[in-house]
Design an enzyme around this catalytic site. Structure first.
Site, mmCIF file in Angstrom:
data_model
loop_
_atom_site.group_PDB
_atom_site.id
_atom_site.type_symbol
_atom_site.label_atom_id
_atom_site.label_comp_id
_atom_site.label_asym_id
_atom_site.label_seq_id
_atom_site.Cartn_x
_atom_site.Cartn_y
_atom_site.Cartn_z
ATOM 1 N N LYS A 4 -13.546 2.819 -13.329
ATOM 2 C CA LYS A 4 -13.850 1.431 -13.001
ATOM 3 C C LYS A 4 -14.416 0.680 -14.209
ATOM 4 O O LYS A 4 -14.131 -0.514 -14.403
ATOM 5 C CB LYS A 4 -14.817 1.365 -11.822
ATOM 6 N N ASP A 37 3.735 3.039 -4.714
ATOM 7 C CA ASP A 37 2.799 4.035 -5.225
ATOM 8 C C ASP A 37 2.337 3.608 -6.615
ATOM 9 O O ASP A 37 3.147 3.539 -7.544
ATOM 10 C CB ASP A 37 3.500 5.401 -5.286
ATOM 11 N N VAL A 38 1.048 3.323 -6.758
ATOM 12 C CA VAL A 38 0.542 2.816 -8.041
ATOM 13 C C VAL A 38 0.532 3.881 -9.130
ATOM 14 O O VAL A 38 0.326 3.569 -10.308
ATOM 15 C CB VAL A 38 -0.871 2.209 -7.890
ATOM 16 N N THR A 44 -15.700 -0.141 4.681
ATOM 17 C CA THR A 44 -14.275 0.126 4.519
ATOM 18 C C THR A 44 -13.975 1.568 4.929
ATOM 19 O O THR A 44 -14.897 2.379 5.078
ATOM 20 C CB THR A 44 -13.845 -0.055 3.044
ATOM 21 N N ASP A 101 0.869 -1.164 0.000
ATOM 22 C CA ASP A 101 0.000 0.000 0.000
ATOM 23 C C ASP A 101 0.909 1.217 0.000
ATOM 24 O O ASP A 101 2.136 1.092 -0.023
ATOM 25 C CB ASP A 101 -0.951 -0.011 1.199
ATOM 26 N N TYR A 105 -14.837 8.303 -11.114
ATOM 27 C CA TYR A 105 -14.668 6.977 -10.521
ATOM 28 C C TYR A 105 -15.398 5.923 -11.347
ATOM 29 O O TYR A 105 -14.842 4.854 -11.655
ATOM 30 C CB TYR A 105 -15.202 7.006 -9.094
#
Length: 266
Positions: free
Chosen positions: A161, A64-65, A192, A38, A157
């Site tokens: 997705k 870090d993505v 979450t 993460d 978002y």
């Protein structure tokens, strides 16, 4: 249930909490070696400690993505620690820019897409070579109900997705002959940190309690969630773990909804 992954090696992104953390927990229990990653090393280390894994079967490295160099460095650390991976789970993501379309600027779009669409692309590009070597591999992307049922106040978002769904479907046709199966899981309104933040914000805006914010959100925004509650992370992680397993040997290019019926279409 024996998932047939004893001795396999898994890399789980977004594993400092929620669905990613619970997926790591299940894979460890099934005998896999797991690398969790993460963005924040401190939070990740705490999360890894809570997994209480057998010695040598759990490793935690931050990455870090949004940064290809960071992912390349992660790959080096993974190779040194465990060798090549067999399973890749991408659970990291952000809610991103919110508001109606005319309220969101270009940077809001770019920032959201950079994490939620380009993140999976970068991760896969970096680690696909591992998965192709062994003749057996699994990739699972955490998507969202929003990919198939978009909402007007979080279009960046939703679009990101939906892009991951399309990306995964195309990818599933590229490497299946090499034994690499690619699938998605689409949750809806899971308990979450991301949805906690959403409900905190809603409670403040409406002048209600946290629980009242959840109740009104379910009634007004998610009327097809027939169970009338948020899902728990482990309820999603169970499906992710199945798709990572040998039991899912004939599942490829699929999208499993774990949404209490939230998506209104079949």
């Amino acid at each position: 249930m024996d998932l047939g992954i004893q001795g396999k090696t898994a890399l789980v992104f977004g594993a400092d909490s929620g669905i990613g953390w619970n997926t790591a927990r299940i894979l460890l229990a099934e005998g896999a070696t797991v690398v969790v990653t993460d963005l924040d090393q401190g939070r990740l280390a705490t999360a890894a400690d809570q997994l209480e894994a057998p010695h040598g079967r759990l490793h935690a490295f931050a990455a870090d993505v949004t940064d290809a160099a960071s992912l390349a460095a992660l790959h080096d650390r993974v190779r040194d620690a465990v060798g090549e991976i067999d399973i890749l789970v991408q659970s990291s993501g952000i809610t991103g820019a919110q508001g109606l379309f005319h309220e969101i600027d270009e940077q809001g779009w770019l920032d959201t897409i950079d994490v939620d669409l380009m993140g999976p692309v970068r991760i896969t590009r970096e680690f696909i070579s591992d998965l192709r070597h062994g003749g057996w591999g699994r990739i699972v992307y955490l998507v969202s109900e929003d990919a198939s049922q978009p909402y007007d106040d979080e279009l960046p978002y939703c679009a990101a997705k939906a892009g991951v769904l399309s990306f995964a479907k195309g990818l599933s046709r590229t490497y299946a002959s090499e034994g690499v199966l690619v699938n998605c899981v689409s949750p809806a309104f899971i308990h979450t940190p991301m949805t906690d933040a959403m409900m905190d914000k809603r409670a403040k805006q409406e002048g209600t309690s946290f629980d009242e914010a959840i109740s009104s959100f379910l009634t007004e925004e998610r009327p097809y969630m027939e169970l009338g509650r948020r899902g728990e992370p482990e309820e999603v992680a169970n499906v992710v773990a199945f798709l990572c397993s040998d039991l899912a040997s004939f599942v490829n290019g699929a999208n499993y909804r774990v949404d209490s019926g939230s998506v209104a279409t079949i």
